[in-house]
Design an enzyme around this catalytic site. Structure first.
Site, PDB file in Angstrom:
ATOM      1  N   TYR B  87       0.812  -1.202  -0.023  1.00 49.16           N
ATOM      2  CA  TYR B  87      -0.173  -0.037   0.090  1.00 49.16           C
ATOM      3  C   TYR B  87       0.851   1.401   0.010  1.00 49.16           C
ATOM      4  O   TYR B  87       1.899   1.284   0.649  1.00 49.16           O
ATOM      5  CB  TYR B  87      -0.946  -0.030   1.321  1.00 49.16           C
ATOM      6  CG  TYR B  87      -2.010   0.743   1.020  1.00 49.16           C
ATOM      7  CD1 TYR B  87      -3.023   0.626   0.381  1.00 49.16           C
ATOM      8  CD2 TYR B  87      -2.118   2.257   1.771  1.00 49.16           C
ATOM      9  CE1 TYR B  87      -4.209   1.518   0.097  1.00 49.16           C
ATOM     10  CE2 TYR B  87      -3.208   2.766   1.945  1.00 49.16           C
ATOM     11  CZ  TYR B  87      -4.053   2.782   1.027  1.00 49.16           C
ATOM     12  OH  TYR B  87      -5.152   3.710   0.930  1.00 49.16           O
ATOM     13  N   SER B 203     -20.394  -2.979  -2.520  1.00 51.21           N
ATOM     14  CA  SER B 203     -19.082  -2.845  -1.490  1.00 51.21           C
ATOM     15  C   SER B 203     -19.603  -1.964  -0.290  1.00 51.21           C
ATOM     16  O   SER B 203     -20.512  -1.282  -0.372  1.00 51.21           O
ATOM     17  CB  SER B 203     -17.841  -2.422  -2.285  1.00 51.21           C
ATOM     18  OG  SER B 203     -18.133  -1.205  -2.639  1.00 51.21           O
ATOM     19  N   VAL B 205     -17.928   0.936   0.369  1.00 46.76           N
ATOM     20  CA  VAL B 205     -17.870   2.197  -0.255  1.00 46.76           C
ATOM     21  C   VAL B 205     -19.283   2.339  -0.886  1.00 46.76           C
ATOM     22  O   VAL B 205     -20.040   3.517  -0.799  1.00 46.76           O
ATOM     23  CB  VAL B 205     -16.948   2.620  -1.136  1.00 46.76           C
ATOM     24  CG1 VAL B 205     -17.129   3.877  -1.689  1.00 46.76           C
ATOM     25  CG2 VAL B 205     -15.375   2.630  -0.345  1.00 46.76           C
ATOM     26  N   ASP B 226     -23.233  -9.885 -11.739  1.00 48.27           N
ATOM     27  CA  ASP B 226     -24.330 -10.774 -11.972  1.00 48.27           C
ATOM     28  C   ASP B 226     -24.369 -11.954 -10.879  1.00 48.27           C
ATOM     29  O   ASP B 226     -23.053 -12.491 -10.765  1.00 48.27           O
ATOM     30  CB  ASP B 226     -24.415 -11.569 -13.570  1.00 48.27           C
ATOM     31  CG  ASP B 226     -24.441 -10.507 -14.477  1.00 48.27           C
ATOM     32  OD1 ASP B 226     -23.710  -9.355 -14.710  1.00 48.27           O
ATOM     33  OD2 ASP B 226     -25.376 -10.503 -15.253  1.00 48.27           O
ATOM     34  N   ARG B 227     -25.321 -12.076 -10.469  1.00 52.01           N
ATOM     35  CA  ARG B 227     -25.355 -13.160  -9.391  1.00 52.01           C
ATOM     36  C   ARG B 227     -26.828 -13.966  -9.003  1.00 52.01           C
ATOM     37  O   ARG B 227     -27.715 -13.454  -9.506  1.00 52.01           O
ATOM     38  CB  ARG B 227     -24.929 -12.497  -8.069  1.00 52.01           C
ATOM     39  CG  ARG B 227     -25.930 -11.474  -7.686  1.00 52.01           C
ATOM     40  CD  ARG B 227     -25.371 -10.965  -6.426  1.00 52.01           C
ATOM     41  NE  ARG B 227     -24.217  -9.532  -6.738  1.00 52.01           N
ATOM     42  CZ  ARG B 227     -23.387  -9.413  -5.997  1.00 52.01           C
ATOM     43  NH1 ARG B 227     -23.309  -9.959  -4.865  1.00 52.01           N
ATOM     44  NH2 ARG B 227     -22.643  -8.125  -6.182  1.00 52.01           N
ATOM     45  N   TYR B 297     -11.720   4.853  -7.400  1.00 50.47           N
ATOM     46  CA  TYR B 297     -11.314   5.094  -5.822  1.00 50.47           C
ATOM     47  C   TYR B 297     -10.728   3.543  -5.583  1.00 50.47           C
ATOM     48  O   TYR B 297     -10.276   3.165  -4.319  1.00 50.47           O
ATOM     49  CB  TYR B 297     -12.317   5.270  -4.939  1.00 50.47           C
ATOM     50  CG  TYR B 297     -13.492   4.378  -4.919  1.00 50.47           C
ATOM     51  CD1 TYR B 297     -14.684   4.682  -5.592  1.00 50.47           C
ATOM     52  CD2 TYR B 297     -13.475   3.427  -4.042  1.00 50.47           C
ATOM     53  CE1 TYR B 297     -15.739   3.596  -5.711  1.00 50.47           C
ATOM     54  CE2 TYR B 297     -14.605   2.524  -4.063  1.00 50.47           C
ATOM     55  CZ  TYR B 297     -15.703   2.582  -5.020  1.00 50.47           C
ATOM     56  OH  TYR B 297     -16.858   1.628  -4.986  1.00 50.47           O
ATOM     57  N   MET B 300     -10.779  -3.475  -7.619  1.00 50.37           N
ATOM     58  CA  MET B 300     -10.905  -4.628  -7.455  1.00 50.37           C
ATOM     59  C   MET B 300     -10.801  -5.713  -8.602  1.00 50.37           C
ATOM     60  O   MET B 300     -10.132  -6.780  -8.086  1.00 50.37           O
ATOM     61  CB  MET B 300     -12.656  -4.878  -6.772  1.00 50.37           C
ATOM     62  CG  MET B 300     -12.634  -4.587  -5.501  1.00 50.37           C
ATOM     63  SD  MET B 300     -11.870  -5.611  -4.152  1.00 50.37           S
ATOM     64  CE  MET B 300     -13.025  -6.854  -4.307  1.00 50.37           C
ATOM     65  N   TRP B 323      -8.298   9.005  -4.016  1.00 54.62           N
ATOM     66  CA  TRP B 323      -7.483   8.694  -2.538  1.00 54.62           C
ATOM     67  C   TRP B 323      -8.294   9.319  -1.214  1.00 54.62           C
ATOM     68  O   TRP B 323      -7.513  10.266  -1.062  1.00 54.62           O
ATOM     69  CB  TRP B 323      -6.277   8.558  -2.752  1.00 54.62           C
ATOM     70  CG  TRP B 323      -5.575   7.722  -1.951  1.00 54.62           C
ATOM     71  CD1 TRP B 323      -6.103   6.986  -1.147  1.00 54.62           C
ATOM     72  CD2 TRP B 323      -4.052   7.719  -1.613  1.00 54.62           C
ATOM     73  NE1 TRP B 323      -5.113   6.101  -0.279  1.00 54.62           N
ATOM     74  CE2 TRP B 323      -3.904   6.676  -0.649  1.00 54.62           C
ATOM     75  CE3 TRP B 323      -2.969   8.417  -1.951  1.00 54.62           C
ATOM     76  CZ2 TRP B 323      -2.531   6.432  -0.001  1.00 54.62           C
ATOM     77  CZ3 TRP B 323      -1.794   8.190  -1.497  1.00 54.62           C
ATOM     78  CH2 TRP B 323      -1.507   7.182  -0.430  1.00 54.62           C
ATOM     79  N   LYS B 388     -18.423  -6.835   6.767  1.00 57.51           N
ATOM     80  CA  LYS B 388     -17.230  -6.054   7.286  1.00 57.51           C
ATOM     81  C   LYS B 388     -16.864  -6.690   8.587  1.00 57.51           C
ATOM     82  O   LYS B 388     -17.452  -7.060   9.526  1.00 57.51           O
ATOM     83  CB  LYS B 388     -17.917  -4.772   7.668  1.00 57.51           C
ATOM     84  CG  LYS B 388     -16.793  -3.905   8.049  1.00 57.51           C
ATOM     85  CD  LYS B 388     -15.701  -3.376   7.280  1.00 57.51           C
ATOM     86  CE  LYS B 388     -16.163  -2.277   6.186  1.00 57.51           C
ATOM     87  NZ  LYS B 388     -14.982  -1.992   5.144  1.00 57.51           N
TER      88      LYS B 388
END
Lengths: 394, 394
Positions: B87, B203, B205, B226-227, B297, B300, B323, B388
């Site tokens: 990071y 997510s 955010v 898609d799920r 931002y 993924m 950021w 989370k």
């Protein structure tokens, strides 16, 4: 159907007054001959849709207008995209220009023309212009592939030149709008003493960027395609004022980062100009300082911009587009004149070179002119043109 | 080697004075027990380098300081990247924390803590805080995977809560900095009545963006993977205040353009938020109005942003990074407090839901705590966590 002069009447005057006004002065066709142009009725494949056309109808000046005779009109890639109908800004229809086919589009969006007649000074616009002045177009898609035309004086900008021994050439003035002014728009915000990066450095815009940057005391790190005659290109771009020139293979090599850090020696390096797209744009973005700006003005490779999100998030890289026509049309007439004057003064002082070019002199009747244009398009399609092509009417 | 209290002396005071000041007040270890934390000596693979450690040295408050006890500390993906050393913002070394290994990094960058002791009010900083207050961290990488610590009062922000019956939860406060405030930073400049677009809408955010947008009267068009359980996700996001939810397959279908035009019904649609990268970011960019802004931002998918240059040049799309840590650290203490207060007031008014979460209660000695963390890391690596994760010290 109303005759052309009446159709062209605007400004809320009654047809009677329009006719009266138009009647004063000479019929320009008597002096300049028929109006001639490379036109298209519909958009489509340029080789198929473009043809030569003439117009013999009487033309008189109205207050505020000038008659201009084109000296040189470039063929830019975007002009052909406009003919194809794939360019986002659309050409302007000229009502009834083609006496057989009616309304047509006249090709071309930039060029230099000489003022041959100015309407009596009833409006301030024309007061600025006199016969013999050179002018360039304020609007894109003006239709410049024509021998002469009438425009409102407010639609053109005077090109300032020394009365005697001027170094301002027709080639410079004809190509200033697309290449020179795009370069000025890109470079003019950059801090003197900085370095800028660009790919496609040997293109028309690329060469103009080098020269504008030099005049603004901005150093350029230039990247060009790998090629056998690299040293010739390097020599030419150095003559224009380039600070460094490298082939793409070097830019894409990770080891270059160290060399790059040494050669820019800590001066701000926040701007990169991308005319190509693809990997070289990404690589330039990665070399920029924190909070850099990557401006794309073209995408010759037809590859998209590919930016790792980390470059944007953590290195603060912002990616912008730069469309010169749009920037230009957002400027006031005074600011546009300032830009033209600034660029032209560099040329007058010997600080700007003409692009490599070839002049196509259009000869013979409409049919012959159309054939000449098709020959040029064939050569362009085969990649047989290495320099800027400019049309000139015999 | 100097004892810890002396090492911590700053502000140009002589060691003698520092010792004097530190001597007043209780030894906090007597009240709160040893300091405990999840730490790492070096960066590397989290499962290998993270371990539990304790510190039993005396701790006294100096003027301006507060002792805070952590209530909940999230495990965010960026925390693990920080442990890995990948990071861009680096953790802060805590001198001598580990009594065996010396200087270590404490993991974690956000969390909510309760003020348990305030130094006598010799500095204005502490005047704002009283025992029982909840606080969040002003700086990223503060080291929040710890049971309690001493901080300067200026390093924390008070979380405003109703004295009785407050709806502000520990989970909300603990996760506000990374998800809630990122969302506020992204959304707060957008004109009310507009539509925004986002991928990764499910997510942390993404869910915060939906809720912040709703509170700011900005409509959201949300895209998720898609799920099979799409309708469950849709239901959940609608409950949070999402205006529209579509799967990526829809976003990537050219036919969607028409449906999209209808649903946004001419309201400004100039902003898209990208936490994923790749094709869905491109597709969002193409749906935006002229002169739109695509903010990335996160990434993924690990795929770069791919933007056709025409979108940038002709459609005026600008691509920015966002950021949050950097934006946040550029704000004044007052502005940071305003942001925290704004978000918290929505929570207090029932306008913000807690994220789905799971609390990991750290039990036993250092070795047991380290084992618990490794179990959690295993589950994360296997993708067995859908909510989370929050650390709580028993």
């Amino acid at each position: 159907m109303l005759p052309q002069p009446l159709l062209r009447g605007k400004r809320g005057l009654s047809p009677f007054i329009v006719v009266t006004k138009r009647l004063y002065g000479t019929n320009l066709v008597d002096i300049l001959g028929p109006r001639r142009a490379l036109v298209h009725k519909n958009t489509g494949e340029p080789r198929t849709v473009l043809y030569g056309a003439s117009n013999t109808q009487q033309v008189h000046l109205r207050p505020g207008e000038v008659a201009i005779k084109f000296l040189l009109s470039p063929i830019n890639p975007a002009n052909l995209n406009t003919v194809e109908g794939t360019y986002p800004s659309k050409p302007i229809l000229v009502p009834g220009f083609d006496e057989k086919n009616g309304d047509v589009f006249i090709g071309g969006n930039e060029g230099v023309a000489e003022v041959v007649k100015v309407a009596p000074n009833e409006q301030t616009d024309t007061a600025m212009l006199k016969e013999g002045d050179w002018v360039v177009m304020r609007k894109a898609q003006s239709g410049t592939w024509t021998n002469w035309r009438v425009m409102n004086a407010s639609e053109v900008l005077r090109v300032p030149r020394k009365p005697v021994g001027s170094k301002v050439t027709e080639v410079f003035a004809a190509t200033m709008m697309v290449n020179g002014l795009t370069a000025l728009g890109l470079v003019s915000g950059i801090e003197p003493g900085s370095h800028l990066l660009q790919n496609g450095a040997n293109s028309g815009v690329g060469q103009a960027v080098i020269q504008v940057a030099k005049n603004l005391n901005v150093k350029t790190i230039n990247f060009v395609r790998d090629r056998e005659d690299f040293s010739d290109v390097e020599k030419h771009l150095k003559e224009l004022g380039a600070t460094h020139i490298f082939p793409y293979s070097k830019l894409l090599d990770r080891a270059f980062k160290k060399e790059f850090a040494a050669l820019r020696k800590g001066s701000p390096t926040k701007h990169a100009f991308n005319g190509i797209g693809g990997a070289t744009a990404t690589a330039m973005g990665a070399l920029l300082d924190q909070d850099g700006h990557l401006f794309s003005y073209g995408g010759m490779s037809k590859e998209p911009l590919k930016i790792p999100v980390g470059l944007q998030i953590f290195r603060g890289l912002t990616c912008h587009g730069y469309w010169h026509s749009r920037v230009w049309s957002s400027l006031s007439q005074d600011t546009q004149a300032e830009w033209v004057n600034r660029l032209t003064s560099w040329k007058e002082n010997g600080e700007f070179q003409d692009p490599k070019h070839e002049i196509i002199t259009l000869k013979g009747d409409d049919s012959a002119v159309g054939d000449q244009m098709r020959e040029v398009l064939d050569r362009l399609q085969k990649g047989m043109v290495g320099s800027k092509l400019l049309l000139k009417w015999e």
